[in-house]
Motif scaffolding. Structure first.
Motif, PDB file in Angstrom:
ATOM      1  N   SER A 155       0.843  -1.200  -0.094  1.00 22.82           N
ATOM      2  CA  SER A 155       0.051   0.026  -0.065  1.00 22.82           C
ATOM      3  C   SER A 155       0.783   1.256   0.034  1.00 22.82           C
ATOM      4  N   GLN A 156       2.230   1.229   0.353  1.00 20.22           N
ATOM      5  CA  GLN A 156       2.866   2.273   0.605  1.00 20.22           C
ATOM      6  C   GLN A 156       3.548   2.248  -0.753  1.00 20.22           C
ATOM      7  N   ARG A 157       3.759   1.228  -1.318  1.00 18.55           N
ATOM      8  CA  ARG A 157       4.430   1.108  -2.712  1.00 18.55           C
ATOM      9  C   ARG A 157       3.630   1.622  -3.776  1.00 18.55           C
ATOM     10  N   PHE A 158       2.292   1.552  -3.838  1.00 19.50           N
ATOM     11  CA  PHE A 158       1.397   2.036  -4.813  1.00 19.50           C
ATOM     12  C   PHE A 158       0.289   3.018  -3.913  1.00 19.50           C
ATOM     13  N   PRO A 159       0.759   4.203  -3.493  1.00 15.92           N
ATOM     14  CA  PRO A 159      -0.232   4.708  -2.743  1.00 15.92           C
ATOM     15  C   PRO A 159      -1.347   5.335  -3.537  1.00 15.92           C
ATOM     16  N   GLY A 160      -2.539   5.634  -2.844  1.00 18.95           N
ATOM     17  CA  GLY A 160      -3.553   5.955  -3.534  1.00 18.95           C
ATOM     18  C   GLY A 160      -4.402   5.042  -4.586  1.00 18.95           C
ATOM     19  N   PHE A 161      -3.634   3.877  -4.643  1.00 23.52           N
ATOM     20  CA  PHE A 161      -4.105   2.697  -5.573  1.00 23.52           C
ATOM     21  C   PHE A 161      -4.371   1.310  -4.576  1.00 23.52           C
ATOM     22  N   ILE A 162      -3.510   0.849  -4.086  1.00 18.25           N
ATOM     23  CA  ILE A 162      -3.860  -0.281  -2.946  1.00 18.25           C
ATOM     24  C   ILE A 162      -4.066   0.515  -1.524  1.00 18.25           C
ATOM     25  N   PHE A 163      -5.058  -0.120  -1.273  1.00 18.82           N
ATOM     26  CA  PHE A 163      -5.698   0.226   0.046  1.00 18.82           C
ATOM     27  C   PHE A 163      -5.660  -1.232   0.944  1.00 18.82           C
ATOM     28  N   PRO A 164      -4.958  -0.999   2.051  1.00 17.35           N
ATOM     29  CA  PRO A 164      -4.873  -2.156   3.124  1.00 17.35           C
ATOM     30  C   PRO A 164      -5.932  -2.578   3.978  1.00 17.35           C
ATOM     31  N   CYS A 165      -6.467  -3.817   4.083  1.00 18.31           N
ATOM     32  CA  CYS A 165      -7.281  -4.533   5.012  1.00 18.31           C
ATOM     33  C   CYS A 165      -6.580  -5.451   5.775  1.00 18.31           C
ATOM     34  N   LEU A 166      -6.553  -5.721   6.972  1.00 19.71           N
ATOM     35  CA  LEU A 166      -6.046  -6.580   7.749  1.00 19.71           C
ATOM     36  C   LEU A 166      -7.014  -7.308   8.492  1.00 19.71           C
ATOM     37  N   GLY A 167      -6.937  -8.622   8.698  1.00 17.36           N
ATOM     38  CA  GLY A 167      -7.954  -9.407   9.407  1.00 17.36           C
ATOM     39  C   GLY A 167      -7.322 -10.868   9.166  1.00 17.36           C
ATOM     40  N   VAL A 168      -8.148 -11.851  10.173  1.00 18.95           N
ATOM     41  CA  VAL A 168      -7.809 -13.153  10.281  1.00 18.95           C
ATOM     42  C   VAL A 168      -8.816 -13.889   9.459  1.00 18.95           C
ATOM     43  N   HIS A 169      -8.602 -14.784   8.631  1.00 21.03           N
ATOM     44  CA  HIS A 169      -9.341 -15.392   7.728  1.00 21.03           C
ATOM     45  C   HIS A 169     -10.052 -16.799   8.600  1.00 21.03           C
ATOM     46  N   PRO A 170     -11.055 -17.299   8.243  1.00 23.29           N
ATOM     47  CA  PRO A 170     -11.726 -18.336   9.110  1.00 23.29           C
ATOM     48  C   PRO A 170     -10.844 -19.601   8.725  1.00 23.29           C
ATOM     49  N   VAL A 171     -10.213 -19.841   7.864  1.00 22.40           N
ATOM     50  CA  VAL A 171      -9.378 -20.991   7.432  1.00 22.40           C
ATOM     51  C   VAL A 171      -7.801 -20.546   7.429  1.00 22.40           C
ATOM     52  N   GLN A 172      -7.290 -21.567   8.145  1.00 20.13           N
ATOM     53  CA  GLN A 172      -5.584 -21.011   8.301  1.00 20.13           C
ATOM     54  C   GLN A 172      -4.784 -22.272   7.663  1.00 20.13           C
ATOM     55  N   GLY A 173      -3.593 -22.057   7.698  1.00 15.51           N
ATOM     56  CA  GLY A 173      -2.824 -23.101   7.025  1.00 15.51           C
ATOM     57  C   GLY A 173      -2.604 -22.648   5.676  1.00 15.51           C
ATOM     58  N   LEU A 174      -1.197 -22.851   5.256  1.00 19.68           N
ATOM     59  CA  LEU A 174      -0.815 -22.387   3.827  1.00 19.68           C
ATOM     60  C   LEU A 174      -1.077 -23.370   2.882  1.00 19.68           C
ATOM     61  N   ALA A 175      -0.429 -24.584   3.002  1.00 18.77           N
ATOM     62  CA  ALA A 175      -0.512 -25.675   2.171  1.00 18.77           C
ATOM     63  C   ALA A 175      -1.944 -26.323   2.339  1.00 18.77           C
ATOM     64  N   PRO A 176      -2.472 -26.931   1.051  1.00 16.63           N
ATOM     65  CA  PRO A 176      -3.830 -27.323   1.227  1.00 16.63           C
ATOM     66  C   PRO A 176      -3.897 -28.483   2.269  1.00 16.63           C
ATOM     67  N   GLU A 177      -2.840 -29.308   2.479  1.00 14.28           N
ATOM     68  CA  GLU A 177      -3.037 -30.450   3.367  1.00 14.28           C
ATOM     69  C   GLU A 177      -3.077 -30.025   5.118  1.00 14.28           C
ATOM     70  N   GLN A 178      -2.435 -28.848   5.166  1.00 12.67           N
ATOM     71  CA  GLN A 178      -2.428 -28.391   6.656  1.00 12.67           C
ATOM     72  C   GLN A 178      -3.568 -27.195   6.943  1.00 12.67           C
ATOM     73  N   GLN A 179      -4.625 -27.145   5.886  1.00 11.80           N
ATOM     74  CA  GLN A 179      -5.592 -26.229   6.101  1.00 11.80           C
ATOM     75  C   GLN A 179      -6.428 -26.607   7.404  1.00 11.80           C
ATOM     76  N   ARG A 180      -6.820 -25.646   8.050  1.00 10.28           N
ATOM     77  CA  ARG A 180      -7.830 -25.963   9.516  1.00 10.28           C
ATOM     78  C   ARG A 180      -8.559 -24.736   9.618  1.00 10.28           C
ATOM     79  N   GLY A 181      -9.485 -24.845  10.485  1.00  8.44           N
ATOM     80  CA  GLY A 181     -10.228 -23.906  11.286  1.00  8.44           C
ATOM     81  C   GLY A 181      -9.504 -22.861  11.915  1.00  8.44           C
ATOM     82  N   VAL A 182      -9.691 -21.766  11.891  1.00 17.33           N
ATOM     83  CA  VAL A 182      -8.884 -20.624  12.440  1.00 17.33           C
ATOM     84  C   VAL A 182      -9.034 -20.874  14.200  1.00 17.33           C
TER      85      VAL A 182
END
Length: 269
Positions: free
Chosen positions: A52-79
């Motif tokens: 958002s700082q590299r592309f100011p006025g174009f990329i706007f940040p939203c931060l939050g925690v998704h209900p599904v966690q775990g990067l690899a598909p086999e590691q995914q689980r509920g938050v």
């Protein structure tokens, strides 16, 4: 207002690491004027702020925690609440930069929830993030896969008024409960191949925003989606509703500015 707003995009995804400048440039050529970068876990918060700082006025940040966690598909689980605890100090640090809290929500897909305890854990995480959004006077950018009705009911119970339901997969009748509550629904380019055409027919244009959910939910399955495909969503809505493309652009952008008022400081309606 001439230009589209992508209300839900994962521009911090590693799929864009090598060519993010080109991806942004191409999206601007398609008429995109702003992009809301959503997060899924605390590990990508700093990257989203940096983009958002590299592309100011174009990329706007939203931060939050998704209900599904775990990067690899086999590691995914509920938050879990621990996932949220890791995120809270970073949300606090960047709170003045945010345009929304997201991506948050519920995901009751059977492979992520095996019992009521799992569902309840997701609900607790969503409730806490809804409270943060209210404290910061920010809208929620919401995921509700296989959980449309429970998500809308929980948000209403919590008194949440400013909501974007992204890529809603519930019944149109359930979506209309959200419309009555004043919630908005964003439509991704995958609409051209999904079973949600009825949803677009029934939703009033005044409740619709545009999104790409890049790199997912593109017009073609298994092909990296990009923010430039925002026009695919707009053209589809235009044809289904029988209204000019210009009108879809104008109304969806005004809707986004109403829901995300912090965009107004940069984008003139």
């Amino acid at each position: 207002m001439h230009g589209y707003i992508d209300c839900h995009c994962h521009i911090s995804a590693e799929e864009f690491d090598k060519d993010v400048d080109e991806v942004i440039e191409n999206s601007k050529k398609e008429g995109l004027v702003a992009l809301l970068a959503v997060a899924e876990h605390a590990g990508e918060f700093d990257k989203i702020i940096q983009l958002s700082q590299r592309f100011p006025g174009f990329i706007f940040p939203c931060l939050g925690v998704h209900p599904v966690q775990g990067l690899a598909p086999e590691q995914q689980r509920g938050v879990s609440l621990q996932d949220l605890d890791a995120a809270l100090p970073i949300i606090e640090k960047y709170k003045d930069h945010l345009v929304a809290i997201g991506e948050v929500g519920l995901d009751f897909t059977p492979r992520y929830v095996s019992n009521e305890t799992d569902k309840d854990c997701q609900r607790q995480v969503l409730i806490r993030q809804a409270e943060i959004a209210k404290q910061l006077e920010l809208p929620l950018n919401v995921h509700s896969r296989s959980a449309g009705r429970p998500t809308i009911h929980l948000l209403k119970e919590q008194g949440v008024e400013k909501v974007l339901l992204h890529a809603f997969d519930g019944k149109p009748s359930v979506a209309m409960e959200g419309v009555k509550a004043g919630y908005f629904f964003s439509i991704p380019p995958s609409i051209i191949r999904s079973g949600q055409q009825k949803l677009v027919k029934q939703l009033p244009l005044e409740s619709i925003c545009l999104e790409t959910d890049s790199p997912a939910l593109g017009p073609e399955k298994q092909v990296r989606n990009e923010p430039k495909n925002i026009s695919v969503s707009a053209e589809y809505i235009s044809s289904i509703k029988g209204v000019p493309l210009e009108k879809v652009m104008e109304v969806t952008t005004q809707n986004a500015l109403r829901l995300f008022p912090k965009l107004k400081s940069v984008i003139r309606p």
